[in-house]
Scaffold this motif. Sequence first.
Motif, PDB file in Angstrom:
ATOM      1  N   VAL A 233      23.585  34.822  31.752  1.00 44.00           N
ATOM      2  CA  VAL A 233      24.779  34.230  32.356  1.00 44.00           C
ATOM      3  C   VAL A 233      24.898  32.744  32.028  1.00 44.00           C
ATOM      4  O   VAL A 233      26.008  32.221  31.954  1.00 44.00           O
ATOM      5  CB  VAL A 233      24.820  34.527  33.868  1.00 44.00           C
ATOM      6  CG1 VAL A 233      23.978  33.578  34.671  1.00 44.00           C
ATOM      7  CG2 VAL A 233      26.234  34.571  34.369  1.00 44.00           C
TER       8      VAL A 233
ATOM      9  N   LEU B 152      28.445  31.635  30.744  1.00 43.64           N
ATOM     10  CA  LEU B 152      29.245  30.688  31.519  1.00 43.64           C
ATOM     11  C   LEU B 152      29.040  29.238  31.088  1.00 43.64           C
ATOM     12  O   LEU B 152      29.695  28.348  31.620  1.00 43.64           O
ATOM     13  CB  LEU B 152      28.914  30.824  33.008  1.00 43.64           C
ATOM     14  CG  LEU B 152      29.171  32.188  33.640  1.00 43.64           C
ATOM     15  CD1 LEU B 152      28.734  32.190  35.098  1.00 43.64           C
ATOM     16  CD2 LEU B 152      30.639  32.582  33.510  1.00 43.64           C
TER      17      LEU B 152
ATOM     18  N   GLN C  22      25.164  39.296  37.497  1.00 41.98           N
ATOM     19  CA  GLN C  22      26.388  39.556  38.257  1.00 41.98           C
ATOM     20  C   GLN C  22      26.490  38.655  39.487  1.00 41.98           C
ATOM     21  O   GLN C  22      27.565  38.133  39.794  1.00 41.98           O
ATOM     22  CB  GLN C  22      26.477  41.023  38.681  1.00 41.98           C
ATOM     23  CG  GLN C  22      27.744  41.370  39.428  1.00 41.98           C
ATOM     24  CD  GLN C  22      29.002  41.157  38.597  1.00 41.98           C
ATOM     25  OE1 GLN C  22      29.014  41.473  37.412  1.00 41.98           O
ATOM     26  NE2 GLN C  22      30.053  40.623  39.206  1.00 41.98           N
TER      27      GLN C  22
ATOM     28  N   ARG D 276      27.656  35.370  38.329  1.00 44.84           N
ATOM     29  CA  ARG D 276      29.097  35.404  38.052  1.00 44.84           C
ATOM     30  C   ARG D 276      29.890  35.263  39.347  1.00 44.84           C
ATOM     31  O   ARG D 276      30.909  34.569  39.394  1.00 44.84           O
ATOM     32  CB  ARG D 276      29.469  36.700  37.350  1.00 44.84           C
ATOM     33  CG  ARG D 276      28.988  36.804  35.934  1.00 44.84           C
ATOM     34  CD  ARG D 276      29.448  38.108  35.280  1.00 44.84           C
ATOM     35  NE  ARG D 276      28.666  38.351  34.084  1.00 44.84           N
ATOM     36  CZ  ARG D 276      27.712  39.281  33.974  1.00 44.84           C
ATOM     37  NH1 ARG D 276      27.445  40.102  34.984  1.00 44.84           N
ATOM     38  NH2 ARG D 276      27.043  39.408  32.845  1.00 44.84           N
TER      39      ARG D 276
END
Length: 134
Positions: free
Chosen positions: A99, A103, A55, A58
Amino acid sequence: MPVTLLNPDGIMKPDVYRQVAIATGTRQVHIAGQVAYDAEGQLVARGDLAGQVAQAYRNVAIALAAAGATFDDVVRLTFYVVDWKRESMPDFLAGIEQVARELRISPAPASLIGVSVLYEPGVLVEIEATAVVG
């Protein structure tokens, strides 16, 4: 591309980041420490290092985008992790790997600093980023 990342011969070649960033851009972007809060200010993944790393990453991506940058422009990441111990590495890396796939980011040069506490109970990780944009 204003940033070239590499792992030179003669030093350790980690999988999750690069040892050197060479930047040729002209505009610096400094992202303040990002933690695992969502847009409503709620802590995500309480007690879960991997979830909080993901998180916080992000949030760094959102902040970079607001400055017209991406992870391709990042020359330095600094991670602050509460109560760091080597046994935490698998969870830490799991968050990064999650991630990175999500991403589609490349690993930038990074430092990991163990701390006893961050500014609020429950926050396990904080990520700072520096980028250089052409």
